[in-house]
Design an enzyme around this catalytic site. Sequence first.
Site, short mmCIF file in Angstrom:
data_model
loop_
_atom_site.label_atom_id
_atom_site.label_comp_id
_atom_site.label_asym_id
_atom_site.label_seq_id
_atom_site.Cartn_x
_atom_site.Cartn_y
_atom_site.Cartn_z
N LYS A 175 0.82 -1.22 0.00
CA LYS A 175 0.00 0.00 0.00
C LYS A 175 0.85 1.27 0.00
CE LYS A 175 -0.81 0.20 5.02
NZ LYS A 175 -1.84 0.25 6.06
N ARG B 238 -8.74 -0.23 16.70
CA ARG B 238 -9.08 -0.01 15.30
C ARG B 238 -10.08 -1.11 14.93
NH1 ARG B 238 -4.83 0.57 10.31
NH2 ARG B 238 -5.39 -1.63 10.06
#
Length: 356
Positions: free
Chosen positions: A39, A134
């Site tokens: 990414k 998260r």
Amino acid sequence: MAKFPRLLWSESKLRDNMRYLNNLFSSCAWPIAWTPVTKATCAHPDIVKVLLSEGVAEIADSRIENLKQVKSLSSACRTLLLRLPGLHEITDVIQYADTSLVSEQTTIARLSDAAKAAGVRHRIILMVELGDLREGVLPQHVLERGRFILQQENIDWCGIGTNLTCYGGILPTREKMTQLLDLKASIARELGHVVDVVSGGNSSSLSLLLDGNMPAGISHLRLGEALLLGRETAQGGQIAGMHGDIFTLEAEVIEVQVKGSVPEGERGMDAFGKTPEFEDIGDHTRAILAIGKQDVPIEELVPLDDNVRILGGSSDHMILDVGSDAVRVGDIVAFRVSYPVLLQAMTSPYVAKTRA
């Protein structure tokens, strides 16, 4: 002719880091694999090709667009979607991701429906919340969510995993990894289902492996920054034997003038709505580079020349104090690259990406 600003990258150093990690994981006393995360490079085709040529069988990314890029380069390479799937992209997830990280029951059901409609089976790793706040279900809800998963058609529940340090800065510890392994045992005991993958996190978990504190049974890590910058991210330390300088950012000087160090006149806000403060160091030589905050987080950059100091910048200009260096218009200034710089520079269409 070279285009600037540009991000230079070294193929040989990237291959060295790949081989270091391959050797590290193959030398473990139990089977444990790692998946490169692309990414930060937006799955740049040339970088993906290097990974594939080194024998990578699976690549992970947070964006479907990037996994689509990977599949266009190698249909045989397995893909892992790191960000929880959005409902709007379920069809693309089934087409371009072989495995997804999941937590929500609604999402799992939609993946099941889409996989059935496409006539394929889709692998999922159930994410578990271990304190970083998260993604992930709470540990006490894993069995309940697992029962639901096992009722879904065309879904292969291959693993459980966790993510640490990315949001809350919570460190991976032997105790947290053991908690994952205990959940694996509970799933087998209570649900009669064996998950093969226990994914112990990202580059922050690598320090446990390096220090010999990773419990046997953790079978997978997802590594981006460790691969690309040679760093473990629990404490931000450089890993001995790995390259931290695969990437270098370069920008061109477009003005050099002797000016004052404090703006003159009635002051208001800058282009970003802030009221900056300035150190009065008198008149000095200032250089402007053709790069700015639209391209990179300039506060994260470190000049390779110790005599150069970053003063600040705007959306498309960066201003330097160049000290006694004889800097001229047209010169190229180079910077060390951190993870935030790499991520934003790779994303910016205005920064060229060039093999060194």
